[in-house]
Design a protein around this motif. Structure first.
Motif, short mmCIF file in Angstrom:
data_model
loop_
_atom_site.label_atom_id
_atom_site.label_comp_id
_atom_site.label_asym_id
_atom_site.label_seq_id
_atom_site.Cartn_x
_atom_site.Cartn_y
_atom_site.Cartn_z
N GLU A 16 -29.42 40.43 -9.86
CA GLU A 16 -28.39 40.58 -10.96
C GLU A 16 -27.86 39.22 -11.19
N ARG A 17 -27.45 38.93 -12.39
CA ARG A 17 -26.55 37.79 -12.92
C ARG A 17 -25.01 38.17 -12.32
N VAL A 18 -24.58 37.58 -11.52
CA VAL A 18 -23.28 38.02 -11.02
C VAL A 18 -22.16 37.09 -11.52
N VAL A 19 -22.38 35.82 -12.20
CA VAL A 19 -21.38 35.17 -12.88
C VAL A 19 -22.10 34.42 -13.78
N GLU A 20 -21.78 34.02 -15.03
CA GLU A 20 -22.43 33.12 -15.88
C GLU A 20 -21.16 32.13 -16.39
N ASN A 21 -21.53 30.72 -16.33
CA ASN A 21 -20.41 29.96 -16.54
C ASN A 21 -19.06 30.13 -15.96
N THR A 25 -10.62 28.71 -14.35
CA THR A 25 -9.46 29.95 -14.38
C THR A 25 -10.04 30.81 -13.19
N GLN A 26 -11.47 31.33 -13.13
CA GLN A 26 -11.76 32.32 -12.32
C GLN A 26 -11.54 31.72 -10.72
N ILE A 27 -11.90 30.57 -10.44
CA ILE A 27 -11.66 29.91 -9.26
C ILE A 27 -10.15 30.14 -8.84
N VAL A 28 -9.31 29.77 -9.74
CA VAL A 28 -7.85 29.80 -9.64
C VAL A 28 -7.23 31.20 -9.36
N GLN A 29 -7.87 32.11 -10.18
CA GLN A 29 -7.53 33.73 -10.07
C GLN A 29 -7.87 34.12 -8.70
N TYR A 30 -9.07 33.56 -8.17
CA TYR A 30 -9.56 33.98 -6.94
C TYR A 30 -8.49 33.34 -5.66
N ALA A 31 -8.27 32.40 -6.01
CA ALA A 31 -7.17 31.70 -5.17
C ALA A 31 -6.04 32.52 -5.13
N GLY A 32 -5.36 33.05 -6.28
CA GLY A 32 -4.28 34.08 -5.85
C GLY A 32 -4.62 35.15 -5.51
N ALA A 33 -5.84 35.65 -5.85
CA ALA A 33 -6.12 37.09 -5.16
C ALA A 33 -6.13 36.93 -3.71
N SER A 34 -6.79 35.75 -3.15
CA SER A 34 -7.09 35.80 -1.71
C SER A 34 -6.09 35.13 -0.89
N GLY A 35 -5.01 34.38 -1.80
CA GLY A 35 -3.92 33.37 -1.03
C GLY A 35 -4.72 32.14 -0.29
N ASP A 36 -5.87 31.93 -0.75
CA ASP A 36 -6.20 30.57 -0.42
C ASP A 36 -6.25 29.37 -1.31
N GLY A 94 -18.56 26.03 -14.01
CA GLY A 94 -19.95 25.90 -15.06
C GLY A 94 -21.19 26.75 -14.56
N ASP A 95 -21.22 26.77 -13.35
CA ASP A 95 -22.36 27.13 -12.71
C ASP A 95 -22.53 28.82 -13.14
N THR A 96 -23.66 29.24 -13.07
CA THR A 96 -24.48 30.54 -13.38
C THR A 96 -25.04 30.79 -12.23
N LEU A 97 -24.99 32.07 -11.78
CA LEU A 97 -25.27 32.77 -10.44
C LEU A 97 -25.81 33.85 -10.56
N ASP A 98 -27.09 33.83 -9.84
CA ASP A 98 -28.12 35.07 -9.91
C ASP A 98 -28.27 35.38 -8.34
N SER A 120 -30.02 36.36 -1.33
CA SER A 120 -30.21 34.88 -1.88
C SER A 120 -29.29 35.01 -3.11
N THR A 121 -28.32 34.12 -3.20
CA THR A 121 -27.92 33.75 -4.47
C THR A 121 -28.07 32.30 -4.95
N LYS A 122 -28.24 32.31 -6.09
CA LYS A 122 -28.84 31.02 -6.62
C LYS A 122 -28.04 30.53 -8.00
N ASN A 123 -27.93 29.14 -8.03
CA ASN A 123 -27.40 28.79 -9.42
C ASN A 123 -28.40 28.59 -10.42
N GLN A 124 -28.06 28.10 -11.59
CA GLN A 124 -28.95 27.93 -12.75
C GLN A 124 -30.08 26.90 -12.54
#
Length: 140
Positions: A16-21, A25-36, A94-98, A120-124
């Motif tokens: 599956e493609r788990v994230v595209e680009n 903002t997604q990284i900062v949202q994860y920081a908020g959700a995780s407290g990291d 900007g990475d896309t992960l499969d 295994s998760t790989k980038n573009q």
């Protein structure tokens, strides 16, 4: 529909493609959700000038979570008995992960059926960013 041992064989894969680009903002949202709130994930000046990286980068656990999303989509919610990964490369904005799960074993223990998987998760660019394994209970 539940995954069934009778419908699987060693070597089967699910991808599956788990994230595209991936966005900052997604990284900062994860920081908020995780407290990291490690500045390596959100402060460009700190990350580039003090730490020497080319840019901020995603939390390893964000990448593990995205890999886990693929995994539970495949085996079903509430079936995992083991899930572990190692982070092999950074994930950048900007990475896309499969992500791919590959069946390595089908087994029965105490009357319960299990599937063992490599992950295994790989980038573009085809560079692996997460490697791991998982086990899930499955129907016969």
């Amino acid at each position: 529909m539940a995954l069934k041992a009778s419908a699987l064989k060693v070597g089967d894969t699910h991808s599956e493609r788990v994230v595209e680009n991936l966005s900052r903002t997604q990284i900062v949202q994860y920081a908020g959700a995780s407290g990291d709130y490690n500045p390596l994930h959100s402060d460009e000046v700190y990350t580039t000038q003090a730490a020497g990286y080319p840019s901020v980068f995603a939390h390893g656990m964000l990448t593990m979570g995205l890999t886990g999303k693929m995994l539970t989509n495949y085996v079903g919610d509430g079936t995992l008995t083991k899930f572990g990964v190692r982070f092999t490369n950074q994930v950048w904005p900007g990475d896309t992960l499969d992500s791919t799960a590959t069946v390595t074993a089908l087994r029965e223990e105490g009357g319960q059926h299990y599937v063992d998987l490599t992950l295994s998760t790989k980038n573009q660019d085809g560079k692996e960013v997460v490697a791991g394994s998982a086990t899930a209970r499955i129907d016969p």
